[in-house]
Write a protein that holds these residues in place. Structure first.
Motif, PDB file in Angstrom:
ATOM      1  N   GLY A  82      99.190 102.902  90.691  1.00 23.82           N
ATOM      2  CA  GLY A  82      97.959 102.539  91.348  1.00 23.82           C
ATOM      3  C   GLY A  82      97.871 102.833  92.856  1.00 23.82           C
ATOM      4  N   THR A  83      98.774 103.833  93.425  1.00 22.80           N
ATOM      5  CA  THR A  83      98.668 104.299  94.688  1.00 22.80           C
ATOM      6  C   THR A  83      98.354 105.822  94.543  1.00 22.80           C
ATOM      7  OG1 THR A  83     100.500 102.800  95.403  1.00 22.80           O
ATOM      8  CG2 THR A  83      99.974 104.654  96.766  1.00 22.80           C
ATOM      9  N   THR A  84      97.375 106.226  95.472  1.00 18.05           N
ATOM     10  CA  THR A  84      96.864 107.520  95.300  1.00 18.05           C
ATOM     11  C   THR A  84      96.912 107.976  96.908  1.00 18.05           C
ATOM     12  OG1 THR A  84      94.530 106.752  95.815  1.00 18.05           O
ATOM     13  CG2 THR A  84      95.166 107.003  93.432  1.00 18.05           C
ATOM     14  N   ASP A  85      97.257 107.502  97.784  1.00 16.08           N
ATOM     15  CA  ASP A  85      97.262 108.332  99.165  1.00 16.08           C
ATOM     16  C   ASP A  85      98.787 107.995  99.690  1.00 16.08           C
ATOM     17  OD1 ASP A  85      96.200 109.193 101.479  1.00 16.08           O
ATOM     18  OD2 ASP A  85      95.587 107.188 102.302  1.00 16.08           O
ATOM     19  N   TYR A  86      99.010 108.879 100.696  1.00 20.57           N
ATOM     20  CA  TYR A  86     100.360 109.111 101.110  1.00 20.57           C
ATOM     21  C   TYR A  86     100.063 109.178 102.579  1.00 20.57           C
ATOM     22  CZ  TYR A  86     104.554 111.082 102.544  1.00 20.57           C
ATOM     23  OH  TYR A  86     106.002 111.467 103.421  1.00 20.57           O
ATOM     24  N   THR A  87     101.131 108.405 103.054  1.00 19.97           N
ATOM     25  CA  THR A  87     101.143 108.496 104.714  1.00 19.97           C
ATOM     26  C   THR A  87     102.707 108.393 104.888  1.00 19.97           C
ATOM     27  OG1 THR A  87      99.088 107.218 105.117  1.00 19.97           O
ATOM     28  CG2 THR A  87     100.634 107.441 106.976  1.00 19.97           C
ATOM     29  N   SER A  88     103.243 109.441 105.737  1.00 15.42           N
ATOM     30  CA  SER A  88     104.590 109.604 105.861  1.00 15.42           C
ATOM     31  C   SER A  88     105.019 108.312 106.691  1.00 15.42           C
ATOM     32  CB  SER A  88     105.159 110.804 106.602  1.00 15.42           C
ATOM     33  OG  SER A  88     104.440 110.714 107.913  1.00 15.42           O
ATOM     34  N   ARG A  89     106.380 107.702 106.311  1.00 17.28           N
ATOM     35  CA  ARG A  89     106.683 106.655 107.276  1.00 17.28           C
ATOM     36  C   ARG A  89     107.073 107.046 108.720  1.00 17.28           C
ATOM     37  NH1 ARG A  89     111.599 103.601 104.567  1.00 17.28           N
ATOM     38  NH2 ARG A  89     111.548 102.793 106.640  1.00 17.28           N
ATOM     39  N   PRO A  90     107.109 106.227 109.882  1.00 19.07           N
ATOM     40  CA  PRO A  90     107.591 106.664 110.927  1.00 19.07           C
ATOM     41  C   PRO A  90     108.785 107.378 111.133  1.00 19.07           C
ATOM     42  CG  PRO A  90     106.622 104.545 110.836  1.00 19.07           C
ATOM     43  CD  PRO A  90     106.982 105.028 109.551  1.00 19.07           C
ATOM     44  N   GLY A  91     108.812 108.675 111.666  1.00 18.84           N
ATOM     45  CA  GLY A  91     110.082 109.783 111.441  1.00 18.84           C
ATOM     46  C   GLY A  91     110.318 110.049 110.128  1.00 18.84           C
ATOM     47  N   GLY A  92     109.405 110.049 109.270  1.00 20.84           N
ATOM     48  CA  GLY A  92     109.524 110.584 107.904  1.00 20.84           C
ATOM     49  C   GLY A  92     109.078 111.959 107.709  1.00 20.84           C
ATOM     50  N   TYR A  93     109.280 112.491 106.692  1.00 23.07           N
ATOM     51  CA  TYR A  93     108.694 113.826 106.305  1.00 23.07           C
ATOM     52  C   TYR A  93     107.215 113.893 105.795  1.00 23.07           C
ATOM     53  CZ  TYR A  93     113.393 115.912 106.168  1.00 23.07           C
ATOM     54  OH  TYR A  93     114.707 116.397 106.520  1.00 23.07           O
ATOM     55  N   THR A  94     106.434 114.729 106.298  1.00 24.52           N
ATOM     56  CA  THR A  94     104.808 115.004 106.042  1.00 24.52           C
ATOM     57  C   THR A  94     104.807 115.596 104.962  1.00 24.52           C
ATOM     58  OG1 THR A  94     104.368 114.003 108.341  1.00 24.52           O
ATOM     59  CG2 THR A  94     102.765 115.264 106.913  1.00 24.52           C
ATOM     60  N   TYR A  95     105.506 116.837 104.696  1.00 23.79           N
ATOM     61  CA  TYR A  95     105.250 117.898 104.015  1.00 23.79           C
ATOM     62  C   TYR A  95     106.514 118.041 102.973  1.00 23.79           C
ATOM     63  CZ  TYR A  95     101.161 118.292 106.276  1.00 23.79           C
ATOM     64  OH  TYR A  95      99.766 118.340 107.022  1.00 23.79           O
ATOM     65  N   ALA A  96     106.383 118.532 101.773  1.00 24.81           N
ATOM     66  CA  ALA A  96     107.589 118.850 101.010  1.00 24.81           C
ATOM     67  C   ALA A  96     108.163 120.368 101.770  1.00 24.81           C
ATOM     68  CB  ALA A  96     107.334 119.085  99.562  1.00 24.81           C
ATOM     69  N   SER A  97     107.585 121.220 102.283  1.00 25.85           N
ATOM     70  CA  SER A  97     107.956 122.224 103.094  1.00 25.85           C
ATOM     71  C   SER A  97     108.763 122.112 104.210  1.00 25.85           C
ATOM     72  CB  SER A  97     106.888 123.205 103.457  1.00 25.85           C
ATOM     73  OG  SER A  97     105.814 122.676 104.203  1.00 25.85           O
ATOM     74  N   ASP A  98     108.490 120.752 104.711  1.00 22.70           N
ATOM     75  CA  ASP A  98     109.667 120.381 105.983  1.00 22.70           C
ATOM     76  C   ASP A  98     110.802 119.943 105.312  1.00 22.70           C
ATOM     77  OD1 ASP A  98     107.484 120.869 107.849  1.00 22.70           O
ATOM     78  OD2 ASP A  98     106.840 119.113 107.764  1.00 22.70           O
TER      79      ASP A  98
END
Length: 128
Positions: free
Chosen positions: A77-93
């Motif tokens: 039911g979730t379709t959006d992603y927001t990284s957690r504070p201090g988290g990774y934003t991209y898999a490349s990171d």
């Protein structure tokens, strides 16, 4: 499964990062109790960088050196992603940092078509 002699077995991290500890436990049991070679998924979801990096170190220390880093693994039911504070934003990171942690064997996953979160076909080709 061992009777089929697979090259590896893959263990998911759990949608939304909700089963990280269970995945670690399962993978460690596979490594210790069978002749199977575990490959683990590691997502940017549900943890900050420090927590994700800690899981990676724990896998490496246990002899699990093949990781499939993923950007997202959404809960139902979730379709959006927001990284957690201090988290990774991209898999490349995450891939880049995994190389700083240890000499992991890394496989990457991608959507063969346009990712559901891409705003257009051209957007899927952009890098950050």
């Amino acid at each position: 499964m061992a009777l089929l002699v697979p090259c590896f077995v893959s263990a998911t991290y759990g949608a939304g990062g909700i089963t990280q500890a269970d995945t670690l436990s399962t993978v460690l049991r596979l490594k210790q109790e069978t002749g199977l070679v575990p490959t683990v998924h590691l997502t940017c979801v549900g943890a900050n960088r420090e927590e994700v990096d800690d899981f990676a170190r724990r896998y490496w220390d246990a002899g699990v050196n093949h990781i499939v880093p993923l950007h997202d693994d959404f809960s139902t039911g979730t379709t959006d992603y927001t990284s957690r504070p201090g988290g990774y934003t991209y898999a490349s990171d995450l891939v880049a940092d995994l190389h700083l942690i240890a000499d992991f064997d890394i496989s990457v996953a991608a959507c063969p078509e346009i990712h559901p979160a891409a705003s257009s076909p051209e957007a899927r080709l952009r890098t950050h």
